[in-house]
Design a protein around this motif. Structure first.
Motif, PDB file in Angstrom:
ATOM      1  N   TYR A  62       0.874  -1.178   0.000  1.00 37.34           N
ATOM      2  CA  TYR A  62       0.000   0.000   0.000  1.00 37.34           C
ATOM      3  C   TYR A  62       0.908   1.224   0.000  1.00 37.34           C
ATOM      4  N   ASN A  74      -1.449   6.109  -2.992  1.00 34.55           N
ATOM      5  CA  ASN A  74      -2.633   6.719  -2.393  1.00 34.55           C
ATOM      6  C   ASN A  74      -2.241   8.055  -1.760  1.00 34.55           C
ATOM      7  N   ALA A  88      -9.199  -1.202   1.741  1.00 30.10           N
ATOM      8  CA  ALA A  88      -8.480  -1.073   0.472  1.00 30.10           C
ATOM      9  C   ALA A  88      -8.886  -2.154  -0.530  1.00 30.10           C
ATOM     10  N   GLU A  91      -5.295  -4.721  -6.490  1.00 27.69           N
ATOM     11  CA  GLU A  91      -5.024  -4.950  -7.910  1.00 27.69           C
ATOM     12  C   GLU A  91      -3.839  -5.905  -8.004  1.00 27.69           C
ATOM     13  N   PHE A 238      -5.245  -0.120  -3.051  1.00 25.65           N
ATOM     14  CA  PHE A 238      -5.682   1.249  -3.329  1.00 25.65           C
ATOM     15  C   PHE A 238      -6.914   1.569  -2.504  1.00 25.65           C
ATOM     16  N   ASP A 239      -7.069   2.849  -2.174  1.00 23.72           N
ATOM     17  CA  ASP A 239      -8.289   3.298  -1.518  1.00 23.72           C
ATOM     18  C   ASP A 239      -9.477   3.050  -2.449  1.00 23.72           C
ATOM     19  N   HIS A 242     -10.238   4.513  -6.160  1.00 27.54           N
ATOM     20  CA  HIS A 242      -9.002   5.142  -6.638  1.00 27.54           C
ATOM     21  C   HIS A 242      -8.010   4.102  -7.161  1.00 27.54           C
ATOM     22  N   GLY A 243      -8.519   2.949  -7.622  1.00 22.39           N
ATOM     23  CA  GLY A 243      -7.657   1.891  -8.120  1.00 22.39           C
ATOM     24  C   GLY A 243      -7.116   2.196  -9.511  1.00 22.39           C
ATOM     25  N   LEU A 244      -6.340   1.267 -10.036  1.00 20.84           N
ATOM     26  CA  LEU A 244      -5.691   1.495 -11.325  1.00 20.84           C
ATOM     27  C   LEU A 244      -6.692   1.684 -12.461  1.00 20.84           C
ATOM     28  N   ARG A 247      -7.910   5.170 -12.325  1.00 23.27           N
ATOM     29  CA  ARG A 247      -6.838   6.119 -12.653  1.00 23.27           C
ATOM     30  C   ARG A 247      -6.526   6.113 -14.141  1.00 23.27           C
TER      31      ARG A 247
END
Length: 254
Positions: A62, A74, A88, A91, A238-239, A242-244, A247
């Motif tokens: 993390y 994060n 969390a 991924e 990831f929070d 707000h994962g890949l 993003r």
């Protein structure tokens, strides 16, 4: 799952070292091999370094941004870490394996989470032959360089070279050229994740080329083979929201 045994690691940046002191005092700091989770404090470069160094431990990583770039990180906060870890989302990504043969006959293997790149190392453009799964697809590419990027790395060097952003679960790799001269403005190709890509350097003495896998460089290469390594899995936390995947989508609508 609840993460209570935490190993903190930090870059040399003063802000990262300060965060290490604060969080270590608050939550303890266990050895990495005893940790439920590893918390990396720094930027994306440090996150890549941490993922490489801990790939055999099994604990997820993390990241909290204490650097200049934070695509894999994060937001930093020192007051609700345990709750954030509990909530969390994970991924899982696979790295690329680079096998590079140098002019002196030495073989070099390295792993890359973002990309493997070939770059000209002299005044003249590189000349590369590209083979995919044993079939020559481009007999000669004259360029400043070329790279193969994973979805996780597609917004890094690949995107700066005008390569495509790849969805994290697409099962696709990006093959992208840098400053292609012949074929003029050739940007590259999309390849299945299972593809084995080979670059042969044409006229390696006159037109030297270096290869790089996430900062691990090999000079004066004559050939480089690149493939995805499904047996190695990097687990990144990831929070929520707000994962890949989010993003990567967000990057395309800036």
């Amino acid at each position: 799952m609840p993460y209570r045994s935490i190993a903190f690691v930090a870059s040399r940046a003063p802000s990262a070292q300060e965060a290490l002191t604060v969080l270590g005092a608050r939550h303890g700091n266990v050895p990495q091999h005893l940790a439920d989770v590893i918390v990396a404090l720094g930027g994306d470069g440090f996150m890549l370094q941490t993922l490489h160094e801990t790939q055999n431990i099994g604990a997820p990583v993390y990241g909290m941004n204490r650097g200049t770039v934070g695509f894999l990180m994060n937001a930093y906060g020192d007051d609700d870490l345990l709750a954030r870890l509990d909530n969390a989302e994970q991924e899982v990504i696979n790295p690329l394996v680079m096998n590079a043969l140098a002019v002196d006959g030495s073989m070099h293997e390295a792993l890359a989470i973002n990309e493997v790149s070939l770059l000209r190392a002299g005044a003249q453009a590189a000349k590369l032959r590209i083979t995919v799964d044993g079939r020559v697809r481009m007999p000669e590419l004259v360029c400043d360089g070329a790279l193969v990027a994973t979805p996780a790395g597609s917004t890094a060097y690949n995107y700066s070279a005008h390569g495509p952003i790849l969805p994290i679960g697409s099962g696709v790799l990006a093959l992208t050229a840098m400053a292609a001269f012949r074929p003029r403005r050739w940007r590259g190709a999309l390849l299945p994740k299972s593809a084995v890509v080979r670059f042969d350097v044409l006229d390696a003495t006159k037109r030297p080329v270096m290869a790089d896998a996430d900062g691990q460089s090999v000079r004066n290469v004559v050939s480089v083979e690149i493939r995805s390594e499904p047996d190695i899995c990097h687990r990144i936390l990831f929070d929520p929201g707000h994962g890949l995947e989010e993003r990567l989508l967000r990057e395309q609508f800036v």
